[in-house]
Design a protein around this motif. Structure first.
Motif, PDB file in Angstrom:
ATOM      1  N   VAL A 133     -61.811  85.306  30.710  1.00 22.76           N
ATOM      2  CA  VAL A 133     -60.417  84.855  30.761  1.00 22.76           C
ATOM      3  C   VAL A 133     -59.493  85.914  30.160  1.00 22.76           C
ATOM      4  N   VAL A 134     -59.910  86.517  29.061  1.00 18.68           N
ATOM      5  CA  VAL A 134     -59.088  87.548  28.421  1.00 18.68           C
ATOM      6  C   VAL A 134     -58.973  88.773  29.316  1.00 18.68           C
ATOM      7  N   GLY A 135     -60.049  89.144  30.005  1.00 22.37           N
ATOM      8  CA  GLY A 135     -59.956  90.251  30.949  1.00 22.37           C
ATOM      9  C   GLY A 135     -58.890  89.999  32.000  1.00 22.37           C
ATOM     10  N   HIS A 136     -58.820  88.763  32.493  1.00 25.10           N
ATOM     11  CA  HIS A 136     -57.806  88.366  33.473  1.00 25.10           C
ATOM     12  C   HIS A 136     -56.407  88.476  32.871  1.00 25.10           C
ATOM     13  N   TRP A 137     -56.250  87.964  31.654  1.00 26.04           N
ATOM     14  CA  TRP A 137     -54.952  88.029  30.963  1.00 26.04           C
ATOM     15  C   TRP A 137     -54.517  89.486  30.781  1.00 26.04           C
ATOM     16  N   ASN A 138     -55.435  90.319  30.377  1.00 29.62           N
ATOM     17  CA  ASN A 138     -55.101  91.725  30.151  1.00 29.62           C
ATOM     18  C   ASN A 138     -54.674  92.419  31.438  1.00 29.62           C
ATOM     19  N   LEU A 139     -55.282  92.032  32.555  1.00 28.60           N
ATOM     20  CA  LEU A 139     -54.881  92.632  33.835  1.00 28.60           C
ATOM     21  C   LEU A 139     -53.454  92.230  34.200  1.00 28.60           C
ATOM     22  N   TYR A 140     -53.059  91.016  33.848  1.00 30.09           N
ATOM     23  CA  TYR A 140     -51.665  90.633  34.097  1.00 30.09           C
ATOM     24  C   TYR A 140     -50.714  91.432  33.215  1.00 30.09           C
ATOM     25  N   ALA A 141     -51.133  91.751  32.002  1.00 29.08           N
ATOM     26  CA  ALA A 141     -50.304  92.618  31.162  1.00 29.08           C
ATOM     27  C   ALA A 141     -50.175  94.001  31.798  1.00 29.08           C
ATOM     28  N   LEU A 142     -51.275  94.519  32.330  1.00 33.64           N
ATOM     29  CA  LEU A 142     -51.215  95.802  33.034  1.00 33.64           C
ATOM     30  C   LEU A 142     -50.369  95.680  34.292  1.00 33.64           C
ATOM     31  N   GLY A 143     -50.522  94.571  35.012  1.00 37.62           N
ATOM     32  CA  GLY A 143     -49.734  94.372  36.224  1.00 37.62           C
ATOM     33  C   GLY A 143     -48.241  94.341  35.946  1.00 37.62           C
ATOM     34  N   ARG A 144     -47.852  93.678  34.843  1.00 40.69           N
ATOM     35  CA  ARG A 144     -46.435  93.677  34.478  1.00 40.69           C
ATOM     36  C   ARG A 144     -45.948  95.093  34.188  1.00 40.69           C
ATOM     37  N   ALA A 145     -46.794  95.874  33.547  1.00 40.77           N
ATOM     38  CA  ALA A 145     -46.398  97.250  33.244  1.00 40.77           C
ATOM     39  C   ALA A 145     -46.234  98.075  34.516  1.00 40.77           C
ATOM     40  N   LEU A 146     -47.086  97.842  35.505  1.00 43.03           N
ATOM     41  CA  LEU A 146     -47.035  98.619  36.751  1.00 43.03           C
ATOM     42  C   LEU A 146     -46.038  98.067  37.763  1.00 43.03           C
ATOM     43  N   SER A 147     -45.436  96.914  37.468  1.00 41.80           N
ATOM     44  CA  SER A 147     -44.558  96.280  38.449  1.00 41.80           C
ATOM     45  C   SER A 147     -43.373  97.140  38.876  1.00 41.80           C
ATOM     46  N   PRO A 148     -42.792  97.997  38.013  1.00 43.86           N
ATOM     47  CA  PRO A 148     -41.720  98.857  38.514  1.00 43.86           C
ATOM     48  C   PRO A 148     -42.178  99.805  39.623  1.00 43.86           C
ATOM     49  N   LEU A 149     -43.468 100.100  39.668  1.00 47.04           N
ATOM     50  CA  LEU A 149     -44.004 100.980  40.715  1.00 47.04           C
ATOM     51  C   LEU A 149     -44.509 100.195  41.912  1.00 47.04           C
ATOM     52  N   ILE A 150     -45.026  98.995  41.675  1.00 46.54           N
ATOM     53  CA  ILE A 150     -45.614  98.212  42.763  1.00 46.54           C
ATOM     54  C   ILE A 150     -44.556  97.458  43.541  1.00 46.54           C
ATOM     55  N   GLY A 151     -43.569  96.905  42.828  1.00 48.46           N
ATOM     56  CA  GLY A 151     -42.507  96.181  43.511  1.00 48.46           C
ATOM     57  C   GLY A 151     -42.583  94.699  43.258  1.00 48.46           C
ATOM     58  N   GLU A 152     -42.636  93.898  44.310  1.00 50.52           N
ATOM     59  CA  GLU A 152     -42.540  92.447  44.205  1.00 50.52           C
ATOM     60  C   GLU A 152     -43.660  91.871  43.344  1.00 50.52           C
ATOM     61  N   ALA A 153     -43.310  90.805  42.630  1.00 49.29           N
ATOM     62  CA  ALA A 153     -44.296  90.142  41.772  1.00 49.29           C
ATOM     63  C   ALA A 153     -45.475  89.633  42.585  1.00 49.29           C
ATOM     64  N   ALA A 154     -45.222  89.236  43.831  1.00 47.97           N
ATOM     65  CA  ALA A 154     -46.310  88.732  44.680  1.00 47.97           C
ATOM     66  C   ALA A 154     -47.340  89.813  44.950  1.00 47.97           C
ATOM     67  N   ALA A 155     -46.902  91.055  45.061  1.00 47.81           N
ATOM     68  CA  ALA A 155     -47.834  92.155  45.307  1.00 47.81           C
ATOM     69  C   ALA A 155     -48.685  92.427  44.075  1.00 47.81           C
ATOM     70  N   VAL A 156     -48.065  92.305  42.891  1.00 51.69           N
ATOM     71  CA  VAL A 156     -48.815  92.471  41.648  1.00 51.69           C
ATOM     72  C   VAL A 156     -49.874  91.382  41.539  1.00 51.69           C
ATOM     73  N   GLU A 157     -49.465  90.137  41.780  1.00 49.21           N
ATOM     74  CA  GLU A 157     -50.392  89.021  41.664  1.00 49.21           C
ATOM     75  C   GLU A 157     -51.535  89.159  42.667  1.00 49.21           C
ATOM     76  N   ALA A 158     -51.207  89.560  43.886  1.00 48.24           N
ATOM     77  CA  ALA A 158     -52.243  89.701  44.915  1.00 48.24           C
ATOM     78  C   ALA A 158     -53.259  90.764  44.527  1.00 48.24           C
ATOM     79  N   ALA A 159     -52.772  91.872  43.961  1.00 47.55           N
ATOM     80  CA  ALA A 159     -53.683  92.957  43.576  1.00 47.55           C
ATOM     81  C   ALA A 159     -54.689  92.482  42.531  1.00 47.55           C
ATOM     82  N   ILE A 160     -54.238  91.593  41.638  1.00 45.16           N
ATOM     83  CA  ILE A 160     -55.128  91.092  40.583  1.00 45.16           C
ATOM     84  C   ILE A 160     -56.033  89.986  41.124  1.00 45.16           C
TER      85      ILE A 160
END
Length: 494
Positions: free
Chosen positions: A293-320
């Protein structure tokens, strides 16, 4: 093979802009001496075996003597610690010497415990002998288990005093990895809204380590997907051997999917899914069962950090979501199936794995011994010979009726495949280690080393380099904790 003077440094990270690090030399360590070195890790950078015995080897890896071509620096990063944003962190006691091209790949060489840096946050910048031996041994043990990890070349000690809970002595552990970049390295730039630096770091990782991501429609989403997959597979492997990291902060998570930063780790003895190996973890955030569960949480923290490069929140969520959980689940089911002796996956296997963990949770047998003993049992046994044949397993349970009932179901599952016992048992012994770095084993090596006897450190290293083999000379390391070790605990100072 290379000497220390001819190691071919090519310092790619040092060619990033100056904002990513601070250049500074390590602090000299008084009168350093060698505790132990890993010939296997030396081979990764093409270092000749004789170099480990050089009189000046300890001085080099204490940070007292600089290797030609090295460019020592400390990297900056930030992160979440125990789920709380901690702001700027960084290499507070580590100096990256540079990158050496080894046979087939590059390896960064880092000295951990080599003195204060601008990121030390009022700490002394030192590591102690205790924690350095633990990291050295566990890095090499995990590699031998086939689990992605940073490596450890050597431990160098000194009689210089260092205060932790008590006065201890200083040490430096030399670590190797293709890169020490962390989830928190990206969080640092995102928190400061510095998109240019965020992009530079992501491009560095993609171009240097994951060039296949460059061909994707969104390379940064592809990078996050890659990290999610590798992290899921890594944590599945942790669970499979009963390894607990102890402090899965985002600054301790490798962007390459490696086990990084061995501190208050532990390997499971008597099974308890809720076991907390870190005495500093008051709320059990990093318990064994919580790691996925913590690994999943940490990936969302990384996803939030990369969101300025990835774009839409849906794309971040899908990648994870399309990477982490599927990778974890598929690797975990396959690994547990192999540990149980299954040749492939059949309908109902996931339920059987769940029932197996329910058995373990209810009766608390030793985790490593349970699976190792299982590999010694026959798939068919008559009633008259059952007690003798199943003795290696039944002896792990107080409630032997529960063991017998589960074994009947296990044998029925094996019968669905009809795999020859010799083939199955060999495969199980190549999957289920006999030896892991139990805390009491590390502690026995540390106690001997404090008395200037390094033979036990080297004995543990030799044993754990072949964790799946029968090694009669090291049979003592296959035992559960002795009575004197019942009260051992490790904390963040470990």
């Amino acid at each position: 093979m290379h000497t220390l003077e001819t190691l071919p440094f090519d310092n790619a990270f040092a060619r990033l802009p100056a904002a990513f690090y601070t250049r500074l030399p390590p602090e000299p360590l008084p009168r350093p001496y060698l505790v132990a070195a890993s010939p296997d890790t030396a081979r990764l950078i093409g270092l000749a075996p004789d170099e480990l015995a050089r009189a000046d080897f300890p001085a080099v890896f204490a940070g007292n003597v600089m290797l030609p071509g090295s460019e020592p620096l400390a990297a900056v990063y930030s992160g979440h610690q125990f789920g709380v944003w901690a702001g700027q962190l960084g290499d507070g006691r580590a100096h990256l010497l540079g990158e050496v091209q080894g046979p087939g790949s590059g390896w960064e060489i880092q000295l951990k415990g080599a003195g204060q840096t601008p990121y030390s946050r009022f700490a002394d910048g030192r590591a102690v002998l205790r924690s350095s031996i633990r990291e050295f041994l566990c890095s090499e043990a995990m590699a031998a288990l086939g689990i992605p990890t940073t490596r450890a070349l050597c431990v160098v000690g000194s009689d210089a005093p260092v205060r932790r809970e008590t006065i201890e002595t200083a040490a430096v552990v030399t670590r190797l990895a293709p890169s020490f970049i962390r989830f928190g390295s990206f969080e640092h730039w995102a928190s400061q809204r510095k998109v240019d630096e965020l992009r530079q770091l992501a491009d560095y990782v993609i171009d240097r380590f994951r060039p296949e991501c460059r061909d994707a429609a969104n390379p940064y989403a592809a990078l996050l997907t890659d990290v999610g997959r590798r992290t899921g597979e890594l944590i599945a492997q942790w669970q499979g051997v009963g390894f607990m990291h102890g402090v899965m902060n985002t600054d301790n998570m490798s962007i390459l999917g490696l086990t990084l930063d061995y501190g208050p780790f532990g390997f499971m003895d008597a099974f308890d899914a809720g076991h907390i190996c870190n005495h500093s973890d008051d709320h059990g955030r990093y318990s064994f069962k919580s790691q996925p569960v913590v690994g999943h949480w940490n990936l969302y923290a990384l996803g939030r950090a990369l969101s300025p490069l990835i774009g839409e929140a849906a794309a971040v969520e899908a990648a994870i979501e399309e990477s982490y959980a599927p990778a974890f689940e598929s690797r975990f089911v396959a690994l547990l199936g192999a540990k149980l002796g299954f040749a492939g996956n059949l309908p109902g296997d996931e339920d059987f794995i769940g029932d197996t963990f329910a058995l373990l949770q209810q009766h608390h047998p030793d985790y490593t011994q349970f699976f190792r003993a299982l590999g010694r049992l026959p798939s068919r046994v008559d009633e008259a010979g059952r007690a003798a044949a199943d003795a290696p397993m039944r002896d792990l349970f107080i409630d032997r009726d529960a063991a017998d009932a589960w074994l009947a179901l296990w044998r029925a599952r094996l019968g669905a495949e009809g795999r020859p016992d010799a083939e199955r048992q060999a495969a199980m012994n190549a999957t289920n280690p006999k030896y892991v770095l139990r805390n009491w084993i590390a502690e026995s090596a540390i106690r001997a080393a404090r008395a200037k006897d390094y033979s036990e450190v080297n004995a543990v290293l030799a044993c754990l380099s072949r964790p799946f083999d029968e090694q009669p000379e090291f049979e003592r390391f296959a035992a559960p904790p002795p009575a004197w070790a019942e009260d051992l605990s490790v904390s963040c100072s470990s």
